[in-house]
Design a protein around this motif. Structure first.
Motif, PDB file in Angstrom:
ATOM      1  N   LEU A   2       0.924  -1.281   0.065  1.00  0.00           N
ATOM      2  CA  LEU A   2      -0.083   0.017   0.073  1.00  0.00           C
ATOM      3  C   LEU A   2       1.099   1.320   0.225  1.00  0.00           C
ATOM      4  O   LEU A   2       1.987   1.301   0.702  1.00  0.00           O
ATOM      5  CB  LEU A   2      -0.935   0.066   1.450  1.00  0.00           C
ATOM      6  CG  LEU A   2      -1.704   1.270   1.546  1.00  0.00           C
ATOM      7  CD1 LEU A   2      -2.891   1.171   0.505  1.00  0.00           C
ATOM      8  CD2 LEU A   2      -2.084   1.253   2.957  1.00  0.00           C
ATOM      9  N   LEU A   4       1.056   5.534   0.083  1.00  0.00           N
ATOM     10  CA  LEU A   4       0.561   6.988   0.408  1.00  0.00           C
ATOM     11  C   LEU A   4       1.360   7.780   0.045  1.00  0.00           C
ATOM     12  O   LEU A   4       2.585   7.952  -0.031  1.00  0.00           O
ATOM     13  CB  LEU A   4       0.262   7.154   1.974  1.00  0.00           C
ATOM     14  CG  LEU A   4      -0.699   6.121   2.539  1.00  0.00           C
ATOM     15  CD1 LEU A   4      -0.525   6.471   3.972  1.00  0.00           C
ATOM     16  CD2 LEU A   4      -2.166   6.332   2.190  1.00  0.00           C
ATOM     17  N   LEU A  52      -8.774   2.559   6.902  1.00  0.00           N
ATOM     18  CA  LEU A  52      -7.935   3.526   6.352  1.00  0.00           C
ATOM     19  C   LEU A  52      -7.478   4.629   7.279  1.00  0.00           C
ATOM     20  O   LEU A  52      -6.261   5.143   7.215  1.00  0.00           O
ATOM     21  CB  LEU A  52      -8.941   4.097   5.327  1.00  0.00           C
ATOM     22  CG  LEU A  52      -8.315   5.287   4.558  1.00  0.00           C
ATOM     23  CD1 LEU A  52      -6.999   5.065   3.916  1.00  0.00           C
ATOM     24  CD2 LEU A  52      -9.427   5.853   3.489  1.00  0.00           C
ATOM     25  N   LEU A  56      -3.775   5.872   8.053  1.00  0.00           N
ATOM     26  CA  LEU A  56      -3.388   7.577   7.902  1.00  0.00           C
ATOM     27  C   LEU A  56      -2.662   7.917   9.179  1.00  0.00           C
ATOM     28  O   LEU A  56      -1.602   8.704   9.230  1.00  0.00           O
ATOM     29  CB  LEU A  56      -4.665   8.222   7.741  1.00  0.00           C
ATOM     30  CG  LEU A  56      -5.279   8.230   6.309  1.00  0.00           C
ATOM     31  CD1 LEU A  56      -6.804   8.835   6.152  1.00  0.00           C
ATOM     32  CD2 LEU A  56      -4.287   8.718   5.217  1.00  0.00           C
ATOM     33  N   VAL A  74      -8.830  12.496   1.065  1.00  0.00           N
ATOM     34  CA  VAL A  74      -8.078  11.225   0.758  1.00  0.00           C
ATOM     35  C   VAL A  74      -8.798  10.533  -0.492  1.00  0.00           C
ATOM     36  O   VAL A  74     -10.052  10.277  -0.420  1.00  0.00           O
ATOM     37  CB  VAL A  74      -8.153  10.109   2.071  1.00  0.00           C
ATOM     38  CG1 VAL A  74      -7.533   8.951   1.788  1.00  0.00           C
ATOM     39  CG2 VAL A  74      -7.617  10.887   3.078  1.00  0.00           C
ATOM     40  N   GLU A  75      -8.001  10.317  -1.429  1.00  0.00           N
ATOM     41  CA  GLU A  75      -8.499   9.467  -2.644  1.00  0.00           C
ATOM     42  C   GLU A  75      -7.892   7.990  -2.668  1.00  0.00           C
ATOM     43  O   GLU A  75      -6.679   7.932  -2.626  1.00  0.00           O
ATOM     44  CB  GLU A  75      -8.254   9.993  -4.089  1.00  0.00           C
ATOM     45  CG  GLU A  75      -8.461   9.374  -5.120  1.00  0.00           C
ATOM     46  CD  GLU A  75      -8.251  10.025  -6.402  1.00  0.00           C
ATOM     47  OE1 GLU A  75      -8.948   9.883  -7.438  1.00  0.00           O
ATOM     48  OE2 GLU A  75      -7.284  10.682  -6.565  1.00  0.00           O
ATOM     49  N   ALA A  76      -8.560   7.199  -2.411  1.00  0.00           N
ATOM     50  CA  ALA A  76      -8.230   5.855  -2.533  1.00  0.00           C
ATOM     51  C   ALA A  76      -8.300   5.188  -3.901  1.00  0.00           C
ATOM     52  O   ALA A  76      -9.496   5.063  -4.402  1.00  0.00           O
ATOM     53  CB  ALA A  76      -8.888   4.755  -1.315  1.00  0.00           C
ATOM     54  N   VAL A  77      -7.080   4.704  -4.570  1.00  0.00           N
ATOM     55  CA  VAL A  77      -7.209   4.138  -5.852  1.00  0.00           C
ATOM     56  C   VAL A  77      -6.892   2.531  -5.591  1.00  0.00           C
ATOM     57  O   VAL A  77      -5.820   2.327  -5.285  1.00  0.00           O
ATOM     58  CB  VAL A  77      -6.474   4.852  -6.670  1.00  0.00           C
ATOM     59  CG1 VAL A  77      -6.505   4.107  -8.209  1.00  0.00           C
ATOM     60  CG2 VAL A  77      -6.500   6.447  -6.628  1.00  0.00           C
ATOM     61  N   ALA A  78      -7.572   1.613  -6.188  1.00  0.00           N
ATOM     62  CA  ALA A  78      -7.329   0.215  -6.025  1.00  0.00           C
ATOM     63  C   ALA A  78      -6.722   0.052  -7.479  1.00  0.00           C
ATOM     64  O   ALA A  78      -6.524   0.561  -8.390  1.00  0.00           O
ATOM     65  CB  ALA A  78      -8.728  -0.680  -6.111  1.00  0.00           C
ATOM     66  N   ARG A  83     -11.975   4.045  -7.708  1.00  0.00           N
ATOM     67  CA  ARG A  83     -11.567   5.046  -6.785  1.00  0.00           C
ATOM     68  C   ARG A  83     -12.621   5.554  -6.005  1.00  0.00           C
ATOM     69  O   ARG A  83     -13.930   5.503  -6.203  1.00  0.00           O
ATOM     70  CB  ARG A  83     -11.205   6.216  -7.728  1.00  0.00           C
ATOM     71  CG  ARG A  83     -10.275   6.199  -8.551  1.00  0.00           C
ATOM     72  CD  ARG A  83     -10.056   7.385  -9.546  1.00  0.00           C
ATOM     73  NE  ARG A  83      -9.093   7.282 -10.531  1.00  0.00           N
ATOM     74  CZ  ARG A  83      -7.744   7.343 -10.453  1.00  0.00           C
ATOM     75  NH1 ARG A  83      -7.372   8.514  -9.144  1.00  0.00           N
ATOM     76  NH2 ARG A  83      -6.649   7.520 -11.139  1.00  0.00           N
ATOM     77  N   ALA A 100     -14.459   2.117   6.563  1.00  0.00           N
ATOM     78  CA  ALA A 100     -13.475   2.436   5.273  1.00  0.00           C
ATOM     79  C   ALA A 100     -12.258   1.508   5.670  1.00  0.00           C
ATOM     80  O   ALA A 100     -11.338   1.763   6.484  1.00  0.00           O
ATOM     81  CB  ALA A 100     -13.116   3.868   5.146  1.00  0.00           C
TER      82      ALA A 100
END
Length: 101
Positions: A2, A4, A52, A56, A74-78, A83, A100
């Motif tokens: 993962l 960030l 999440l 963070l 926060v933009e989570a992209v798999a 997204r 989340a």
């Protein structure tokens, strides 16, 4: 793995071992499935992972000394391109942060 990244900051990488060190969460979602109004069937789906919000917090990005993190998005992209976008307030002040993964 993962990763960030905050604007102007280096990329932070979390290995599987790093994520395993965080408290695991299991969530159960009940689904009602029916083919007609008289025969509904309930099923449960169980999800697991880490919050999440916990990632963070561990990264140090969640609480900047000047409180600028509170305006963070926060933009989570798999890996498949999906997204999801969360505000700091959603993750730290609402039930969304408890779900989340």
């Amino acid at each position: 793995m993962l990763t960030l990244q905050a604007p102007g900051a280096a990329v932070l990488a979390f290995s599987e071992a790093d994520l395993d060190a965080l408290p695991p969460i299991r969530l159960t979602q009940r689904l009602s499935v029916s083919s007609n109004a008289s025969s509904a069937t309930e099923r449960s789906v169980v999800f697991g992972g880490v919050l999440l919000r916990d990632v963070l917090l561990k990264s140090g990005l969640a609480f900047a000394a000047d409180r600028s993190a509170r305006t963070m998005v926060v933009e989570a992209v798999a890996t498949d391109g999906f997204r999801a976008v969360f505000s700091w307030g959603e993750l730290f002040n609402t039930i969304v942060g408890d779900q989340a993964l």
